[in-house]
Design an enzyme around this catalytic site. Sequence first.
Site, PDB file in Angstrom:
ATOM      1  N   SER A 124      53.071   5.935 141.842  1.00 58.29           N
ATOM      2  CA  SER A 124      53.638   5.463 143.105  1.00 58.29           C
ATOM      3  C   SER A 124      53.220   6.393 144.225  1.00 58.29           C
ATOM      4  O   SER A 124      52.797   7.523 143.976  1.00 58.29           O
ATOM      5  CB  SER A 124      55.161   5.414 143.024  1.00 58.29           C
ATOM      6  N   ASP A 125      53.344   5.940 145.453  1.00 55.95           N
ATOM      7  CA  ASP A 125      53.185   6.877 146.557  1.00 55.95           C
ATOM      8  C   ASP A 125      54.481   7.680 146.698  1.00 55.95           C
ATOM      9  O   ASP A 125      55.496   7.394 146.053  1.00 55.95           O
ATOM     10  CB  ASP A 125      52.839   6.159 147.859  1.00 55.95           C
TER      11      ASP A 125
END
Length: 705
Positions: A241-242
């Site tokens: 994920s960011d």
Amino acid sequence: MTLAEKIGQMSQLMIGRNPLSDTEARIRQGLAGSCLNAASVEQRNHLQRLAVEESRLGIPLLFGRDVIHGFRTMLPIPLAQASSFDTALVEEGARLAAREASAEGVDWAFGPVVDVTRDPRWGRIAETSGEDPFLAAQLARAVVRGLQGADFSDRDRVIACAKHFLAYGAVEAGKDYNTITISEQNLREVHLPSFRACIEEGVGTVMSAFNEINGVPATANRFTLRDLLKGELAFDGFVVSDCSSVVEIVQHGFCTDERAAAREAASAGIDMEMATSAFITHLEALTVSGELVSEVVEEAVRRVLRIKFRRGLFEHPYPRGSTSRTLPVEHRGVAQRLAEESAVLLKNRDAVLPLSPELRSLAVIGCLANAPLDQMGCWTLDGRTEDVVTPLAALRSRFPAIRIDFAPGIETPRSRDSSGIEAAVAAARAAEVVLLFVGEDQNISGESKCRAFLDLPGIQSELVAAVADAAKQLVLIVMSGRPLVIDAALERADAVLWAWHNGTMGGPALVNLLFGARAPSGKLPVSFPRTVGQIPIYYSHKATGRPPKAEARAGIPIGTPIDPIGFSTCHLDVESSPLFPFGFGLTYGTVEYSDLVVVNLVVPRNGTLEVHARLRCHGARPIEEVAQLYVRDLVGSVTRPVRELKGFQRVALAPNEAKTVRFRIPASDLAFPGRDGALQLEPGDFHVWVGGCSDATLQGEFSLA
């Protein structure tokens, strides 16, 4: 592995977000798979020792870092590198960045940024390759090759991470993290090709995006992550994920709480959560209760461990820690060549450039002429200002016999204090030539650095006007992280050189260009608007049923309410064309294109289009020209752009030399996503152009059988 240990491999710790003692405890318990932003090789060694020697299973950590355009040796920003159209040199730059990063214990670089964007208001355009999917894909391949090599277990290489999946460059209004509503056709045709290219090059990891896509956050989007990325593209690495984007699913309004967010993100295909702790807090209970299918965790852990094995971490978990106190000469050389090839000459009235080394006096005006931090650009976590050679320093070192008067004019690019302009005007009046440096400081490009206006910040326009009135010859050098609206400054200057934020060795590179040791060869990877109101403006637009008319001029009403003849796609108050088109860039002298030959007028579906053209250098200096090939598919089951870049080559030309450039384009490169989303190759007629920018006029035709 216990379920808790498996979920630990799906969790990344952000160093500094929590007390170090908590981080160390998590690692000892086997509840961390990766660390982000460890500060030094010593800290990475310490944390790795805890994982390998004190956790139950001894699984090593992955150490991630934002290596966007260099590590300690800062290369030009990616948008600038894209201006070089030089995939070999871009690959070499990524290779040296990997060498420096891996020596400091970084295993995993959060790059390349392969988002395509047509909105220069978006701060992260600086990190991209601009507006064109084909160019973005070619450069994405180069960066992945440079970072990873043939085998990213090589201790001089790092694992690459293609980001941000998907369509992050299409955020509404150019505002970071914003909403995206997009057709699947556009998603596949514009935003997917660069990711496909990375996967074909064997990229180890992919990062999801912050944005939502058609109402579903990218971090919880099963269609993009599972169906497209892991299914259709057969990506076998892992998805991270960011930063904090898992818990931000709640803020999107997609989930009620972090427990639900963890379930949705993992189910959608996120294999590792960056920075936050929703996975480590909730996935075990979700799996035990059956709310999360256990195979989701099993698959994610297999993917993470697969990349760790490929990295060779189990054999060699510790960093080498052998970085030098000074930058290697080779690294400086690559950074300088990239800065030279990245600069774009936009104007050169009466051949004012190159300058003569016999000049007696030179005024250097503008704070950006001597601003090491700004010169490096955004995302310079490990760059050092003491390594930077600024244009002012390079000029004084190279030309001690020239009287060089430096007048900043303003203290910073965004300053509104005009008290220094008088001294700048005096310096300009006393000099034979003025080099005026304007643009953006590094802190207004990059993540969360979006702008509603693209004018020169602060009172720089006033500085340009005042200096232009006093200067005998005015050369404008623009250092920025994006295109700007510069029509007024462009009109006042004799020459304009767009330098971007050009990295550690930007100063010597600019001196070489300004004084003719190298000829400018950069080409714009993004269209420059005349005004913000034109955005998005890009060369590969659709024709529409009423295309813009070349003869239409801004401010002239066309048609009447009762007679729509003449109505077309346009703004009444600005021309339809950009200020500078994609692919544009001048050099010293001119390049003539002629003798276009389409070798095979009918190309079979399994064949190759071959096109030749003649280039001639008219000028007294050796140059390099980026020859570009564009096509138009005249009729398609899905309407096609008016032009599409399908090939480019850098061609070295001696003074008055002519060469033939030969393009070979596989017919498969003419395929496009059909109405069902699948790539298809349709027979029909095409136009083809070869020239020095997207406005090329040398035209031919061929058919696809």
